[in-house]
Design a protein around this motif. Structure first.
Motif, PDB file in Angstrom:
ATOM      1  N   THR A 138       0.914  -1.287   0.175  1.00  0.00           N
ATOM      2  CA  THR A 138       0.274  -0.034  -0.099  1.00  0.00           C
ATOM      3  C   THR A 138       0.818   1.546  -0.189  1.00  0.00           C
ATOM      4  O   THR A 138       0.590   1.957  -0.475  1.00  0.00           O
ATOM      5  CB  THR A 138      -0.967   0.004   0.796  1.00  0.00           C
ATOM      6  OG1 THR A 138      -2.040  -0.813   1.489  1.00  0.00           O
ATOM      7  CG2 THR A 138      -1.711   1.200   1.041  1.00  0.00           C
ATOM      8  N   MET A 139       1.648   1.347   0.795  1.00  0.00           N
ATOM      9  CA  MET A 139       2.641   2.754   0.544  1.00  0.00           C
ATOM     10  C   MET A 139       3.733   2.711   0.026  1.00  0.00           C
ATOM     11  O   MET A 139       2.925   3.428  -1.067  1.00  0.00           O
ATOM     12  CB  MET A 139       4.148   2.043   2.156  1.00  0.00           C
ATOM     13  CG  MET A 139       5.049   3.053   1.725  1.00  0.00           C
ATOM     14  SD  MET A 139       6.168   3.157   3.350  1.00  0.00           S
ATOM     15  CE  MET A 139       7.166   1.306   2.907  1.00  0.00           C
ATOM     16  N   ASN A 140       4.239   1.855  -1.325  1.00  0.00           N
ATOM     17  CA  ASN A 140       4.259   1.772  -2.397  1.00  0.00           C
ATOM     18  C   ASN A 140       3.603   2.251  -3.541  1.00  0.00           C
ATOM     19  O   ASN A 140       4.155   2.735  -3.960  1.00  0.00           O
ATOM     20  CB  ASN A 140       5.147   0.155  -3.019  1.00  0.00           C
ATOM     21  CG  ASN A 140       6.560   0.226  -2.318  1.00  0.00           C
ATOM     22  OD1 ASN A 140       6.983   1.239  -1.326  1.00  0.00           O
ATOM     23  ND2 ASN A 140       7.192  -0.826  -1.846  1.00  0.00           N
ATOM     24  N   ALA A 141       2.472   2.046  -3.503  1.00  0.00           N
ATOM     25  CA  ALA A 141       1.384   2.114  -4.292  1.00  0.00           C
ATOM     26  C   ALA A 141       1.009   3.853  -4.659  1.00  0.00           C
ATOM     27  O   ALA A 141       0.914   4.628  -5.535  1.00  0.00           O
ATOM     28  CB  ALA A 141       0.276   1.046  -4.195  1.00  0.00           C
ATOM     29  N   VAL A 142       0.811   3.888  -3.271  1.00  0.00           N
ATOM     30  CA  VAL A 142       0.273   5.423  -2.641  1.00  0.00           C
ATOM     31  C   VAL A 142       1.724   6.423  -3.511  1.00  0.00           C
ATOM     32  O   VAL A 142       1.374   7.152  -3.800  1.00  0.00           O
ATOM     33  CB  VAL A 142       0.027   5.777  -1.614  1.00  0.00           C
ATOM     34  CG1 VAL A 142      -0.631   7.073  -1.206  1.00  0.00           C
ATOM     35  CG2 VAL A 142      -1.190   4.877  -1.325  1.00  0.00           C
ATOM     36  N   LYS A 143       2.761   6.273  -2.985  1.00  0.00           N
ATOM     37  CA  LYS A 143       3.639   7.276  -2.700  1.00  0.00           C
ATOM     38  C   LYS A 143       4.059   6.556  -4.831  1.00  0.00           C
ATOM     39  O   LYS A 143       4.385   8.006  -4.834  1.00  0.00           O
ATOM     40  CB  LYS A 143       5.056   5.974  -2.818  1.00  0.00           C
ATOM     41  CG  LYS A 143       6.752   6.483  -2.832  1.00  0.00           C
ATOM     42  CD  LYS A 143       7.574   6.262  -1.813  1.00  0.00           C
ATOM     43  CE  LYS A 143       7.906   5.053  -1.438  1.00  0.00           C
ATOM     44  NZ  LYS A 143       8.990   4.174  -1.018  1.00  0.00           N
ATOM     45  N   ASN A 144       3.627   5.822  -6.027  1.00  0.00           N
ATOM     46  CA  ASN A 144       3.936   6.024  -7.319  1.00  0.00           C
ATOM     47  C   ASN A 144       2.749   5.882  -7.968  1.00  0.00           C
ATOM     48  O   ASN A 144       3.047   6.755  -9.325  1.00  0.00           O
ATOM     49  CB  ASN A 144       4.324   4.189  -7.276  1.00  0.00           C
ATOM     50  CG  ASN A 144       5.519   4.010  -6.207  1.00  0.00           C
ATOM     51  OD1 ASN A 144       7.010   4.913  -5.934  1.00  0.00           O
ATOM     52  ND2 ASN A 144       5.796   2.504  -6.475  1.00  0.00           N
ATOM     53  N   ALA A 171      -6.459   4.241  -8.522  1.00  0.00           N
ATOM     54  CA  ALA A 171      -5.018   4.184  -8.769  1.00  0.00           C
ATOM     55  C   ALA A 171      -4.002   2.904  -7.871  1.00  0.00           C
ATOM     56  O   ALA A 171      -3.104   2.812  -8.746  1.00  0.00           O
ATOM     57  CB  ALA A 171      -4.223   5.683  -9.137  1.00  0.00           C
ATOM     58  N   THR A 172      -4.699   2.550  -6.466  1.00  0.00           N
ATOM     59  CA  THR A 172      -3.375   1.983  -5.446  1.00  0.00           C
ATOM     60  C   THR A 172      -3.776   0.691  -5.880  1.00  0.00           C
ATOM     61  O   THR A 172      -3.997  -0.091  -4.987  1.00  0.00           O
ATOM     62  CB  THR A 172      -3.477   2.203  -4.424  1.00  0.00           C
ATOM     63  OG1 THR A 172      -5.350   2.472  -3.801  1.00  0.00           O
ATOM     64  CG2 THR A 172      -2.428   4.041  -4.734  1.00  0.00           C
TER      65      THR A 172
END
Length: 248
Positions: A138-144, A171-172
């Motif tokens: 989740t963190m990487n999805a939001v960050k990217n 998007a995530t």
């Protein structure tokens, strides 16, 4: 239909290979160590038709449901916060990876002291296994997320709720489902381990009871039922994951 034919052939060959290897292991080790595929299948059928089996299956299923729900809720919340604040995410990511590599079984005595021998301990132990993968994905999805999407939402005057529902969530979602897929396998592992070491019911308890009485057929049958159920659920999640990634 024709597009799925090679895939189904590959699956059939893998299953056939597992059965052949299993049969050879049985022939080499004998019934005292591993039951044959046929005997295991027969015993699994007997368990599925037995009324005493289903309360244990329901106990494991309920613990898995609550553990997954807990892991998903915490993972989504923490992952979203860390992904939205890049500095916090950069600091937290190596810590999460280090915690992910920690043998979780070392924490089980602490879990037992806190929650006791009931379903709460199994839920907590399962959630501990699954929460970190969900958080990281989740963190990487939001960050990217593409910054253009966020700028467009501001230009269109979208509020936080509209931005979350129309931009952030779509998007995530593919990465979140990927995290859920990994988290499911680890959460199930955590729940079963919890039942193996300290539980009065559940599928893991059945395995340990069969080991204690040297009932090899029952031990293998319960393991087979668990494996088939896990493979079916994981296959559904993989299918959904692949469909979502193809749409991106």
């Amino acid at each position: 239909m024709l597009r799925n034919t090679p895939y189904m052939v590959d699956v059939a060959l893998v299953v056939l290979g597992i059965i052949v290897v299993w049969q050879f292991l049985h022939m080499g080790a004998g019934d005292v160590a591993i039951s044959s595929p046929a005997a295991t299948a027969v015993r699994a059928g007997e368990l599925l038709l037995s009324g005493s089996f289903w309360p244990h299956a329901a106990e494991t299923g309920l613990a898995l449901f609550y553990a997954l729900l807990l892991a998903l809720t915490i993972g989504l919340g923490v992952g979203t916060l860390l992904g939205a604040h890049r500095l916090s995410g950069a600091v937290a990511e190596p810590i999460l990876v280090a915690l992910y590599s920690l043998p979780k079984i070392t924490l089980y005595p602490v879990i037992l002291l806190i929650f006791g021998l009931g379903i709460e301990a199994k839920v907590a132990f399962g959630a501990i296994h699954g929460v970190i993968p969900v958080t990281i994905f989740t963190m990487n999805a939001v960050k990217n997320i593409n910054p253009v999407f966020l700028r467009t939402s501001r230009v269109l005057g979208m509020g936080p709720v509209q931005t979350a529902t129309h931009i952030l969530f779509p998007a995530t979602l593919p990465e979140i489902v990927s995290g859920l897929r990994v988290g499911f396998s680890l959460t199930l592992l955590g729940v079963i381990i919890g039942e193996l070491f300290a539980s009065h019911s559940g599928m893991g308890f059945l395995v340990m009871r069969a080991i204690g009485t040297h009932d090899v057929a029952t031990m293998m049958a319960v393991t087979l039922i668990l494996a088939v159920a896990a493979i079916v659920i994981a296959s559904v999640l993989i299918y959904v994951d692949n469909r979502l990634h193809r749409r991106v």
